[in-house]
Design a protein around this motif. Structure first.
Motif, PDB file in Angstrom:
ATOM      1  N   UNK A 167       0.867  -1.035  -0.115  1.00 54.76           N
ATOM      2  CA  UNK A 167      -0.193   0.062  -0.001  1.00 54.76           C
ATOM      3  C   UNK A 167       0.892   1.101  -0.227  1.00 54.76           C
ATOM      4  N   UNK A 168       2.068   1.147  -0.527  1.00 52.98           N
ATOM      5  CA  UNK A 168       2.930   2.450  -0.786  1.00 52.98           C
ATOM      6  C   UNK A 168       3.133   2.639   0.678  1.00 52.98           C
ATOM      7  N   UNK A 169       3.486   4.154   0.772  1.00 50.71           N
ATOM      8  CA  UNK A 169       3.954   4.554   2.113  1.00 50.71           C
ATOM      9  C   UNK A 169       2.988   4.488   3.293  1.00 50.71           C
ATOM     10  N   UNK A 170       1.627   4.385   2.990  1.00 55.32           N
ATOM     11  CA  UNK A 170       0.615   4.035   3.981  1.00 55.32           C
ATOM     12  C   UNK A 170       0.359   2.551   4.442  1.00 55.32           C
ATOM     13  N   UNK A 171       1.253   1.588   4.004  1.00 60.30           N
ATOM     14  CA  UNK A 171       1.506   0.203   4.307  1.00 60.30           C
ATOM     15  C   UNK A 171       1.607   0.286   5.871  1.00 60.30           C
ATOM     16  N   UNK A 172       0.592  -0.491   6.743  1.00 55.58           N
ATOM     17  CA  UNK A 172       0.561  -0.353   8.206  1.00 55.58           C
ATOM     18  C   UNK A 172       1.437  -1.669   8.699  1.00 55.58           C
ATOM     19  N   UNK A 173       1.973  -1.412   9.830  1.00 56.14           N
ATOM     20  CA  UNK A 173       2.508  -2.631  10.522  1.00 56.14           C
ATOM     21  C   UNK A 173       2.058  -2.511  11.782  1.00 56.14           C
ATOM     22  N   UNK A 174       1.381  -3.758  12.338  1.00 60.45           N
ATOM     23  CA  UNK A 174       0.662  -3.759  13.497  1.00 60.45           C
ATOM     24  C   UNK A 174       1.054  -5.288  14.274  1.00 60.45           C
ATOM     25  N   UNK A 175       1.231  -4.929  15.766  1.00 61.49           N
ATOM     26  CA  UNK A 175       1.193  -6.101  16.587  1.00 61.49           C
ATOM     27  C   UNK A 175       1.114  -5.622  17.949  1.00 61.49           C
ATOM     28  N   UNK A 176       0.154  -6.276  18.664  1.00 60.01           N
ATOM     29  CA  UNK A 176      -0.300  -5.550  20.071  1.00 60.01           C
ATOM     30  C   UNK A 176      -0.655  -4.299  19.939  1.00 60.01           C
ATOM     31  N   UNK A 177       0.216  -3.334  20.845  1.00 62.32           N
ATOM     32  CA  UNK A 177      -0.116  -2.184  20.721  1.00 62.32           C
ATOM     33  C   UNK A 177       0.779  -1.157  20.005  1.00 62.32           C
ATOM     34  N   UNK A 178       1.527  -1.825  18.968  1.00 62.57           N
ATOM     35  CA  UNK A 178       2.128  -1.157  18.176  1.00 62.57           C
ATOM     36  C   UNK A 178       1.480  -1.071  16.646  1.00 62.57           C
ATOM     37  N   UNK A 179       1.289   0.156  16.223  1.00 64.51           N
ATOM     38  CA  UNK A 179       0.867   0.302  14.907  1.00 64.51           C
ATOM     39  C   UNK A 179       1.603   1.729  14.165  1.00 64.51           C
ATOM     40  N   UNK A 180       2.173   1.453  12.927  1.00 63.85           N
ATOM     41  CA  UNK A 180       3.025   2.294  12.556  1.00 63.85           C
ATOM     42  C   UNK A 180       2.860   2.247  11.072  1.00 63.85           C
ATOM     43  N   UNK A 238      13.805   0.403  16.464  1.00 62.31           N
ATOM     44  CA  UNK A 238      12.491   0.468  17.311  1.00 62.31           C
ATOM     45  C   UNK A 238      12.607   0.230  18.618  1.00 62.31           C
ATOM     46  N   UNK A 239      13.572  -0.988  18.739  1.00 60.77           N
ATOM     47  CA  UNK A 239      13.992  -1.470  20.297  1.00 60.77           C
ATOM     48  C   UNK A 239      14.705  -0.350  21.027  1.00 60.77           C
ATOM     49  N   UNK A 240      15.608   0.315  20.429  1.00 56.83           N
ATOM     50  CA  UNK A 240      16.566   1.408  20.963  1.00 56.83           C
ATOM     51  C   UNK A 240      15.579   2.425  21.407  1.00 56.83           C
ATOM     52  N   UNK A 241      14.444   2.747  20.810  1.00 55.67           N
ATOM     53  CA  UNK A 241      13.742   4.095  21.265  1.00 55.67           C
ATOM     54  C   UNK A 241      12.345   3.507  22.030  1.00 55.67           C
ATOM     55  N   UNK A 242      12.601   2.352  22.498  1.00 60.17           N
ATOM     56  CA  UNK A 242      11.385   1.711  23.266  1.00 60.17           C
ATOM     57  C   UNK A 242      10.179   1.678  22.638  1.00 60.17           C
ATOM     58  N   UNK A 243      10.028   1.592  21.213  1.00 58.74           N
ATOM     59  CA  UNK A 243       8.753   1.651  20.508  1.00 58.74           C
ATOM     60  C   UNK A 243       8.279   0.064  20.663  1.00 58.74           C
ATOM     61  N   UNK A 244       9.076  -0.842  20.691  1.00 66.15           N
ATOM     62  CA  UNK A 244       8.873  -2.287  20.938  1.00 66.15           C
ATOM     63  C   UNK A 244       9.299  -2.905  21.887  1.00 66.15           C
TER      64      UNK A 244
END
Length: 82
Positions: A34-47, A76-82
């Motif tokens: 879906x181009x740049x709007x492709x979503x990645x989601x798992x648990x409370x992570x969505x980006x 993502x781990x270094x920034x505590x996003x996951x």
């Protein structure tokens, strides 16, 4: 809770068809379903892919999808996003 293995699989699937080596984030866009709007989601992570690009600490170029996804996960781990 984020399932890191599932998220890694989502990234790999989305980015594996890019024409490696990739020299910039723009090289990834044609591979995304879906181009740049492709979503990645798992648990409370969505980006979206566009949002993900703003969080990356890695340096281009990348020779393979595994190298790229490793840096995505590390960033993502270094920034505590996951």
């Amino acid at each position: 809770m984020v399932d890191k293995a599932d998220l890694r699989d989502q990234f790999t699937e989305a980015f594996e068809d890019a024409d490696y080596p990739i020299a910039s984030p723009m090289d990834l866009v044609p591979a995304l379903p879906n181009g740049p709007s492709t979503k990645f989601e798992s648990g409370d992570f969505s980006m979206s892919a566009m949002e993900l690009n703003t969080k990356l600490d890695g340096e281009f170029p990348y020779e393979s999808v595994d190298d790229f996804v490793d840096d995505v996960m590390d960033s993502l781990e270094d920034q505590d996003l996951i």
